[in-house]
Design a protein around this motif. Structure first.
Motif, mmCIF file in Angstrom:
data_model
loop_
_atom_site.group_PDB
_atom_site.id
_atom_site.type_symbol
_atom_site.label_atom_id
_atom_site.label_comp_id
_atom_site.label_asym_id
_atom_site.label_seq_id
_atom_site.Cartn_x
_atom_site.Cartn_y
_atom_site.Cartn_z
ATOM 1 N N GLN A 150 0.843 -1.193 0.000
ATOM 2 C CA GLN A 150 0.000 0.000 0.000
ATOM 3 C C GLN A 150 0.879 1.243 0.000
ATOM 4 O OE1 GLN A 150 -2.242 -0.800 3.612
ATOM 5 N NE2 GLN A 150 -3.993 -1.563 2.446
ATOM 6 N N VAL A 151 0.461 2.247 -0.729
ATOM 7 C CA VAL A 151 1.167 3.522 -0.750
ATOM 8 C C VAL A 151 0.340 4.530 0.043
ATOM 9 C CG1 VAL A 151 2.096 5.387 -2.167
ATOM 10 C CG2 VAL A 151 2.210 3.014 -2.985
ATOM 11 N N TYR A 152 0.921 5.028 1.141
ATOM 12 C CA TYR A 152 0.228 5.971 2.015
ATOM 13 C C TYR A 152 0.788 7.374 1.853
ATOM 14 C CZ TYR A 152 -2.425 2.603 4.818
ATOM 15 O OH TYR A 152 -3.309 1.665 5.247
ATOM 16 N N THR A 153 -0.079 8.357 2.025
ATOM 17 C CA THR A 153 0.301 9.752 2.099
ATOM 18 C C THR A 153 -0.546 10.414 3.176
ATOM 19 O OG1 THR A 153 0.673 11.768 0.787
ATOM 20 C CG2 THR A 153 -1.371 10.559 0.370
ATOM 21 N N GLN A 154 -0.285 11.692 3.461
ATOM 22 C CA GLN A 154 -1.098 12.398 4.462
ATOM 23 C C GLN A 154 -2.520 12.599 3.929
ATOM 24 O OE1 GLN A 154 1.878 13.800 3.329
ATOM 25 N NE2 GLN A 154 3.193 13.210 5.040
ATOM 26 N N ALA A 155 -3.470 12.673 4.841
ATOM 27 C CA ALA A 155 -4.876 12.801 4.456
ATOM 28 C C ALA A 155 -5.125 14.045 3.611
ATOM 29 C CB ALA A 155 -5.759 12.827 5.703
ATOM 30 N N ASP A 156 -4.386 15.138 3.879
ATOM 31 C CA ASP A 156 -4.602 16.388 3.150
ATOM 32 C C ASP A 156 -3.567 16.619 2.053
ATOM 33 O OD1 ASP A 156 -2.401 16.797 4.730
ATOM 34 O OD2 ASP A 156 -3.127 18.660 5.654
ATOM 35 N N SER A 157 -2.839 15.567 1.682
ATOM 36 C CA SER A 157 -1.788 15.685 0.670
ATOM 37 C C SER A 157 -2.374 15.966 -0.714
ATOM 38 C CB SER A 157 -0.966 14.394 0.626
ATOM 39 O OG SER A 157 -0.125 14.359 -0.503
ATOM 40 N N ASP A 158 -1.549 16.600 -1.581
ATOM 41 C CA ASP A 158 -1.974 16.831 -2.960
ATOM 42 C C ASP A 158 -1.660 15.628 -3.854
ATOM 43 O OD1 ASP A 158 0.759 17.028 -3.066
ATOM 44 O OD2 ASP A 158 0.815 19.001 -4.021
ATOM 45 N N ILE A 159 -1.152 14.556 -3.265
ATOM 46 C CA ILE A 159 -0.891 13.328 -4.023
ATOM 47 C C ILE A 159 -2.206 12.562 -4.141
ATOM 48 C CG2 ILE A 159 0.351 11.124 -4.051
ATOM 49 C CD1 ILE A 159 2.560 12.475 -2.421
ATOM 50 N N PRO A 240 -5.491 6.445 11.814
ATOM 51 C CA PRO A 240 -5.791 6.188 10.392
ATOM 52 C C PRO A 240 -6.421 7.374 9.681
ATOM 53 C CG PRO A 240 -6.393 4.286 11.713
ATOM 54 C CD PRO A 240 -6.047 5.385 12.684
ATOM 55 N N GLU A 241 -7.045 8.270 10.422
ATOM 56 C CA GLU A 241 -7.667 9.439 9.786
ATOM 57 C C GLU A 241 -6.630 10.460 9.323
ATOM 58 O OE1 GLU A 241 -10.684 11.166 12.172
ATOM 59 O OE2 GLU A 241 -11.952 9.360 12.194
ATOM 60 N N ASP A 242 -5.379 10.302 9.779
ATOM 61 C CA ASP A 242 -4.324 11.233 9.386
ATOM 62 C C ASP A 242 -3.698 10.871 8.042
ATOM 63 O OD1 ASP A 242 -4.657 12.682 11.708
ATOM 64 O OD2 ASP A 242 -3.054 11.633 12.790
ATOM 65 N N VAL A 243 -4.036 9.705 7.516
ATOM 66 C CA VAL A 243 -3.426 9.235 6.267
ATOM 67 C C VAL A 243 -4.495 8.686 5.332
ATOM 68 C CG1 VAL A 243 -1.216 8.684 7.362
ATOM 69 C CG2 VAL A 243 -3.011 6.938 7.245
ATOM 70 N N ARG A 244 -4.091 8.439 4.094
ATOM 71 C CA ARG A 244 -4.976 7.758 3.145
ATOM 72 C C ARG A 244 -4.133 6.966 2.153
ATOM 73 N NH1 ARG A 244 -4.721 10.843 -1.446
ATOM 74 N NH2 ARG A 244 -4.240 13.066 -1.098
ATOM 75 N N ILE A 245 -4.771 5.987 1.547
ATOM 76 C CA ILE A 245 -4.094 5.103 0.599
ATOM 77 C C ILE A 245 -4.205 5.678 -0.817
ATOM 78 C CG2 ILE A 245 -4.090 2.810 -0.458
ATOM 79 C CD1 ILE A 245 -5.183 1.712 2.168
ATOM 80 N N VAL A 246 -3.072 5.770 -1.486
ATOM 81 C CA VAL A 246 -3.046 6.244 -2.872
ATOM 82 C C VAL A 246 -3.257 5.077 -3.836
ATOM 83 C CG1 VAL A 246 -1.659 7.422 -4.627
ATOM 84 C CG2 VAL A 246 -1.447 8.084 -2.220
#
Length: 326
Positions: A150-159, A240-246
């Motif tokens: 899984q590729v994770y980034t911050q929840a508010d990231s522009d990725i 988990p709310e601080d990140v999301r899966i790309v």
């Protein structure tokens, strides 16, 4: 000489020394196995010694689990299984806390380790350099097993998609890690981003550190193993709310559990019996590995075929130097 080169030289010397403790098998089929092993039946793992004098039946068995951030916690978690292993085998069992994949493989090769769990990527090194015979993996009641990259980034990231990783600070775990490095290098180019070309790879040292670095904003994103981050979330190590899966992959095999190739056949059978008769329910091990209820039989030849394919695509060679890159 750099620190990494010094480490590689030291590891090579250690493998040369431990290799000298066994007779090299000059005239036999071995495939990718080290010269101290043979593979007459073509199952890709080391055959047991043909000389009965070379078979081992130690009074104390040494067991290790793959390197983790806090080995002391995992020693407690594995205690119910170790008690069961002692009961079935009639042997004393000692938990050995390893500090790196290299140290774990070298300990097995030198005969100081008898049973061990090896992470997905390092498993082929353990097989080919240390003569490990993988036979089990943690699974569910229906026999299913595996984890996802899984590729994770911050929840508010522009990725938002994989190509957005370009120009960002991305954490891989270590060179020999499957989901933390090898699989991304093999799979990401087809998703529109090439590691070390479109973004600079920064090695964090572990999946835990990659994930915590993403949460803290030290890295813009990181490829990690789903089983590791799930356990981290369950222990409250991140929200988990601080990140999301790309993006996430199809499942890969998880940690393999194997024995030294030169243990006495009767002892190997008892060890395998202990694994396959262990009941996870109500134990610390069952609580730590959610969704797992038993050990499932596997073979290195079949279940690690996709991993060998990924490593081949990355030019991985099963040598002490390749392992030292870890």
């Amino acid at each position: 000489m750099s620190h990494k080169n010094l480490f590689a030289a030291g590891l090579t010397a250690a493998f040369t020394l431990t290799g000298g403790l066994a007779f090299a098998q000059e005239d036999c089929e071995r495939g990718a196995l080290d010269k101290m092993f043979c593979d007459a039946n073509g199952d890709l793992v080391a055959d047991a010694p043909t000389d009965p004098e070379m078979l081992k039946d130690p009074s104390t068995l040494v067991f290790a689990y793959t390197p983790v951030e806090d080995p002391a916690i995992y020693e407690d978690i594995w205690t119910p299984f170790i008690d069961h292993l002692e009961e079935v085998t009639g042997k004393d069992v000692q938990f050995f806390a390893v500090q790196s994949n290299s140290a774990e493989v070298e300990a097995m090769r030198s005969g100081r380790l008898h049973i061990a769990g090896f992470s997905t990527g390092p498993t082929p090194f353990a097989v080919n350099l240390a003569g490990v015979e993988p036979f089990a993996i943690m699974g569910a009641d229906d026999g299913q097993f595996g984890y996802k990259l899984q590729v994770y980034t911050q929840a508010d990231s522009d990725i938002k998609e994989m190509k957005d990783l370009a120009g960002k600070r991305i954490a891989h775990t270590s060179p020999t890690s499957n989901s933390g490095n090898q699989a991304p290098r093999a799979l990401f180019p087809d998703l529109g981003v090439v590691p070390d070309e479109d973004y600079e790879v920064t090695y964090s040292g572990s999946h835990d550190q990659s994930m915590l670095g993403v949460v803290a904003g030290d890295y813009d994103a990181a490829p990690v193993a789903s089983e590791v981050v799930d356990r981290m979330a369950e222990r409250g190590l991140y929200d988990p709310e601080d990140v999301r899966i790309v993006w996430e992959s199809d499942p890969f095999p998880t940690t393999s559990y194997g024995v030294a190739h030169d243990l006495a056949p009767e002892l190997k059978d008892k060890i395998k019996e202990a694994f396959f008769s262990f009941d996870f329910e109500g134990t610390a091990l069952g609580e730590e590995f959610a969704g797992v209820s038993k050990f499932v039989p596997i073979t290195y030849k079949d279940q690690w075929a996709v991993i060998r394919q990924i490593q081949k695509a990355n030019g991985v060679e099963y040598t002490p130097q390749g392992l030292a890159a870890e």
